[in-house]
Design an enzyme around this catalytic site. Structure first.
Site, PDB file in Angstrom:
ATOM      1  N   HIS A  21      39.381  48.055  29.899  1.00  0.00           N
ATOM      2  CA  HIS A  21      38.194  47.347  30.405  1.00  0.00           C
ATOM      3  C   HIS A  21      37.006  47.577  29.461  1.00  0.00           C
ATOM      4  CE1 HIS A  21      40.194  48.036  34.563  1.00  0.00           C
ATOM      5  NE2 HIS A  21      40.355  46.766  34.255  1.00  0.00           N
ATOM      6  N   LYS A  45      40.957  46.529  51.576  1.00  0.00           N
ATOM      7  CA  LYS A  45      41.862  46.997  50.525  1.00  0.00           C
ATOM      8  C   LYS A  45      41.653  48.490  50.324  1.00  0.00           C
ATOM      9  CE  LYS A  45      43.152  45.883  45.771  1.00  0.00           C
ATOM     10  NZ  LYS A  45      42.848  45.078  44.600  1.00  0.00           N
ATOM     11  N   ARG A  97      46.407  41.037  28.828  1.00  0.00           N
ATOM     12  CA  ARG A  97      47.048  42.008  27.944  1.00  0.00           C
ATOM     13  C   ARG A  97      48.374  41.511  27.414  1.00  0.00           C
ATOM     14  NH1 ARG A  97      46.813  45.979  32.821  1.00  0.00           N
ATOM     15  NH2 ARG A  97      47.432  43.927  33.574  1.00  0.00           N
ATOM     16  N   SER A 135      44.968  49.828  35.744  1.00  0.00           N
ATOM     17  CA  SER A 135      44.459  50.768  36.745  1.00  0.00           C
ATOM     18  C   SER A 135      45.607  51.288  37.611  1.00  0.00           C
ATOM     19  CB  SER A 135      43.419  50.077  37.631  1.00  0.00           C
ATOM     20  OG  SER A 135      42.352  49.622  36.853  1.00  0.00           O
TER      21      SER A 135
HETATM   22  O1  PNS Z   1      41.193  43.532  38.964  1.00  0.00           O
HETATM   23  P1  PNS Z   1      41.812  42.540  39.892  1.00  0.00           P
HETATM   24  O2  PNS Z   1      42.202  43.208  41.186  1.00  0.00           O
HETATM   25  O3  PNS Z   1      42.935  41.788  39.259  1.00  0.00           O
HETATM   26  O4  PNS Z   1      40.658  41.471  40.246  1.00  0.00           O
HETATM   27  C1  PNS Z   1      40.913  40.379  41.121  1.00  0.00           C
HETATM   28  C2  PNS Z   1      39.604  39.703  41.545  1.00  0.00           C
HETATM   29  C3  PNS Z   1      38.665  40.687  42.204  1.00  0.00           C
HETATM   30  C4  PNS Z   1      38.925  39.106  40.344  1.00  0.00           C
HETATM   31  C5  PNS Z   1      39.973  38.557  42.544  1.00  0.00           C
HETATM   32  O5  PNS Z   1      40.737  39.058  43.584  1.00  0.00           O
HETATM   33  C6  PNS Z   1      38.748  37.846  43.095  1.00  0.00           C
HETATM   34  O6  PNS Z   1      38.134  37.059  42.427  1.00  0.00           O
HETATM   35  N1  PNS Z   1      38.402  38.149  44.364  1.00  0.00           N
HETATM   36  C7  PNS Z   1      37.247  37.578  45.007  1.00  0.00           C
HETATM   37  C8  PNS Z   1      37.642  36.475  45.991  1.00  0.00           C
HETATM   38  C9  PNS Z   1      37.755  35.141  45.302  1.00  0.00           C
HETATM   39  O7  PNS Z   1      36.799  34.592  44.799  1.00  0.00           O
HETATM   40  N2  PNS Z   1      38.977  34.583  45.268  1.00  0.00           N
HETATM   41  C10 PNS Z   1      39.224  33.298  44.658  1.00  0.00           C
HETATM   42  C11 PNS Z   1      39.856  33.445  43.291  1.00  0.00           C
HETATM   43  S1  PNS Z   1      41.547  33.069  43.409  1.00  0.00           S
END
Ligand code: PNS
Length: 167
Positions: A21, A45, A97, A135
């Site tokens: 990151h 979560k 990645r 992570s």
């Molecule tokens: O690091 P991650 O867990 O892969 O991140 C995922 C994240 C937080 C970017 C995604 O779950 C997200 O955008 N959540 C917010 C809800 C949202 O807007 N969802 C619509 C996108 S599909």
């Protein structure tokens, strides 16, 4: 905040924030005027660190970098596109990645575009040294006492050790 600033939102769980990151944020700081590291905080979560803990850890990890003045760290709940609009961000930034990341990323990017056509997703690749860093892997290794010092910034390594010691 001026309207002509190029602002990128870099969303993720960051539980924990890794060297991958960090590498991505550094690269993004060369392209965008401001990078808002956006920590998704979802009360349902289960995470290793709270939103507040993750925010502090990320702030500490970037504070001594020469590009730190371009970085903002925020927590959010809700839809990413709404948060991007509130922050006047024109770009969502995601790290890719390896090819296997792409299916999920593609779906998420196109969903966000359907919801907000003006908002583009930009994918960036971290250094190949971080191709295996995630992570989840960090937590899996640390849980069983493995050495994760090469995967995360030093201040976060300390917090991980403390967390698993107290569990
Ligand atoms: O690091 P991650 O867990 O892969 O991140 C995922 C994240 C937080 C970017 C995604 O779950 C997200 O955008 N959540 C917010 C809800 C949202 O807007 N969802 C619509 C996108 S599909």
């Amino acid at each position: 905040m001026s309207d002509d600033l190029k602002i990128a939102l870099y969303p993720g769980s960051f539980d924990p924030f890794t060297n991958g990151h960090l590498d991505l944020v550094q690269r993004a700081s060369k392209i965008f005027d401001r990078v808002i590291i956006t920590i998704a905080v979802n009360s349902k979560k289960e995470t290793l660190f709270t939103g507040e803990e993750r925010e502090q850890q990320i702030l500490n990890a970037v504070k001594d970098q020469p590009w730190s003045s371009q970085i903002v760290v925020e927590q959010f709940t809700g839809l990413l596109i709404d948060f991007a609009a509130k922050k006047k961000a024109s770009v969502l930034l995601r790290g890719v990645r390896q090819i296997s990341d792409f299916e999920y990323e593609f779906q998420m990017a196109l969903t966000n575009r359907r919801l907000s056509p003006e908002l583009d997703t930009v994918f960036m690749m971290p250094d190949e040294n971080h191709a295996i860093t995630s992570s989840s892997i960090v937590k899996e290794v640390a849980k069983w006492g493995g050495d994760v010092s090469s995967f995360v910034p030093p201040n976060i390594h300390t917090k991980i050790l403390e967390k698993y010691k107290s569990k």
